[in-house]
Design an enzyme around this catalytic site. Structure first.
Site, PDB file in Angstrom:
ATOM      1  N   GLY A  15       0.798  -1.272   0.040  1.00  0.00           N
ATOM      2  CA  GLY A  15      -0.148  -0.074   0.034  1.00  0.00           C
ATOM      3  C   GLY A  15       0.840   1.263  -0.007  1.00  0.00           C
ATOM      4  O   GLY A  15       2.040   1.217   0.273  1.00  0.00           O
ATOM      5  N   LYS A  16       0.254   2.382  -0.355  1.00  0.00           N
ATOM      6  CA  LYS A  16       0.942   3.635  -0.056  1.00  0.00           C
ATOM      7  C   LYS A  16      -0.022   4.682  -0.270  1.00  0.00           C
ATOM      8  O   LYS A  16      -1.065   4.675  -0.734  1.00  0.00           O
ATOM      9  CB  LYS A  16       1.949   3.926  -1.315  1.00  0.00           C
ATOM     10  CG  LYS A  16       3.120   4.614  -1.022  1.00  0.00           C
ATOM     11  CD  LYS A  16       4.120   4.039  -0.570  1.00  0.00           C
ATOM     12  CE  LYS A  16       5.272   4.725  -0.232  1.00  0.00           C
ATOM     13  NZ  LYS A  16       6.591   4.210   0.059  1.00  0.00           N
ATOM     14  N   GLY A  17       0.361   5.827   0.577  1.00  0.00           N
ATOM     15  CA  GLY A  17      -0.434   6.979   0.589  1.00  0.00           C
ATOM     16  C   GLY A  17       0.436   8.334   0.841  1.00  0.00           C
ATOM     17  O   GLY A  17       1.479   8.195   0.765  1.00  0.00           O
TER      18      GLY A  17
END
Ligand code: NAD
Length: 440
Positions: free
Chosen positions: A125-127
């Protein structure tokens, strides 16, 4: 496909100081091409390739925050969840004024393959938030972080999606995220909820060794490379682009091995000193001023001069797509060790490999952060606090082990190390999908 990227097709594969991220190319398309090479190598089943071709979830949140002067400003936040077949989504939160969806998608996908390669039971994931953190007070950053976290709500969680620090964020950001999260989920999850983020301060439930983990992992790879190549690190010359978390710890740990940092650069400019730059003193300067610019122990140089320095080792530790065709041609280093995620254009990598420069890819060498994040998550689950040495020993063993696996795989399949690293990760994802099948 939803996207807010404004990448220009046909952009030359080389950035300049002034080139903004969005004009360098579509990072997700570049990441996809890299992975497809490995998919082909292992003859990955088309249905699994199709699952991995897109993230599972792409969350975009527009949220209001009160500024110090009483005005209200809107911010755009992202969380991309690429894949969770091997474990909860895991990946950093980036605060940068050019954050965009395609960048998040690429970074999230890389996390899936990084976890799979190192056998860390996490997905990808990444944000982040489209914001220049330097343009805000600490109080505004706290309100931005808390409002973003509450807007994410149960899209994050210790068994679902676990953020960590990345560019423009740090342990303080993670502590604000954790505190906001545990205050929303209810009092009976106040303790177990601490595992919602990693990279926290020790007092708030972090792990010893997490702050230096990524730099330490980079240095373990350099040490293994030097052993393989019979190269003496003592007295060798190193240049490092980016002097934040990854770049500064890499510099400090390399200097302990006798390596000499002769050039550094960051968003504020580039410096050189053929006698060596003291990474501790430079770190203090950056801590005070926010940039390497103005440091008295080295001379100011241009970005082009930096890439042409007579160095043996180059560690990109800034942002993606910094190493283009022009930089690859200029580089004299024997090895490029990717502390940053996706720093090298594919065309530049071809040039480097063609002239005999080794490239140790990001998903292999900058994984110290996610590995120690896993240890932090385990410590939170078990209400334990492991000793510093214990964490660093475990990290070293895992880095050395994976490095040897990639070396062996690349030699056996006669492929580059990036393709080998993806292929090993993909084989593990394939096994998992084939055993579990697709529900229903
Ligand atoms: P950071 O915010 O601590 O530091 C970023 C550095 O990059 C700063 O020195 C900044 O000035 C520099 N920089 C920004 N724009 C630049 C430009 N245009 N030219 C030159 N330098 C520029 O971030 P970090 O955590 O050290 O992350 C650096 C890289 O490492 C990123 O690619 C990140 O995704 C990757 N990474 C970080 C971790 C981690 O644990 N922090 C783990 C794995 C990978």
């Amino acid at each position: 496909m939803s996207t807010d990227s404004k990448a220009k097709p046909g952009t030359p594969a080389s950035p300049t100081e002034a080139t903004s991220l969005k004009d360098r190319g579509n990072l997700f398309e570049i990441a996809t091409k890299q992975v497809e090479k490995a998919m082909k190598l292992i003859n990955l089943e088309p249905n699994i390739a199709e699952i991995l071709a897109q993230p599972k979830n792409e969350i975009i949140i527009n949220f209001p925050v009160r500024m110090d002067d009483g005005s209200i400003k809107m911010f755009k936040g992202y969380r991309v969840q690429h894949n969770n077949v091997l474990g909860p989504y895991k990946g950093g939160i980036r605060y940068h004024h050019e954050a965009n969806l395609d960048e998040m998608k690429a970074l999230a996908a890389w996390m899936t393959y990084k976890g799979a390669l190192h056998e860390v039971p996490f997905g990808g994931g990444k944000g982040g938030v489209k914001v220049d953190p330097r343009a805000h007070s600490k109080a505004e950053l706290e309100r931005i972080t808390r409002r973003f976290t509450s807007a994410l709500g149960n899209n994050i969680g210790p068994e679902w999606d676990i953020p960590a620090p990345d560019v423009g964020t740090n342990s303080q950001t993670m502590v604000w995220m954790m505190d906001t999260y545990v205050n929303i989920v209810g009092q009976n999850e106040r303790n177990s909820g601490r595992g919602v983020v990693t990279g926290k301060s020790i007092a708030a439930g972090g792990s010893y060794g997490r702050s230096e983990a990524t730099g330490a992992g980079v240095v373990h790879c350099i040490t293994e490379w030097a052993r393989d190549r019979n190269f003496n690190l003592d007295g060798c010359h190193v240049i490092i682009q980016g002097f934040g978390n990854v770049g500064s710890f890499t510099a400090r740990l390399l200097s302990k091995l006798g390596a000499v940092v002769i050039g550094v650069g960051d968003a504020g400019g580039y410096l050189a000193n053929s006698e060596g730059i003291n990474p501790h003193k430079l770190g203090e300067h950056v801590g005070r001023t926010g940039s390497v610019a103005g440091y008295k122990g080295a001379s100011k140089i241009t970005r082009d001069e930096f890439f042409a320095l007579e160095a043996d080792v180059f560690v990109p530790a800034a942002l993606e797509l910094e190493l283009g065709v022009k930089e690859a041609r200029a580089l004299k280093a024997k090895v490029v060790v990717e502390g940053a995620n996706g720093p090298t254009f594919p065309e530049a990598e071809e040039i480097l490999l063609g002239k005999g420069t080794d490239v140790i890819p990001d998903i292999l060498c900058n994984s110290g952060g996610v590995i120690v994040s896993y240890y932090e998550w385990l410590q939170n689950k078990r209400s334990e606090q492991w000793e510093h040495e214990d964490v660093l020993d475990r990290l070293e063993k895992r880095m050395v082990h994976t490095y040897a696996q990639v070396r062996h795989y690349a030699a056996a399949k006669k492929c580059d190390w990036r393709t080998a690293s993806y292929a090993i990760g993909l084989e593990r994802l394939r096994t998992c999908y084939n055993e579990r099948g697709i529900f229903p």
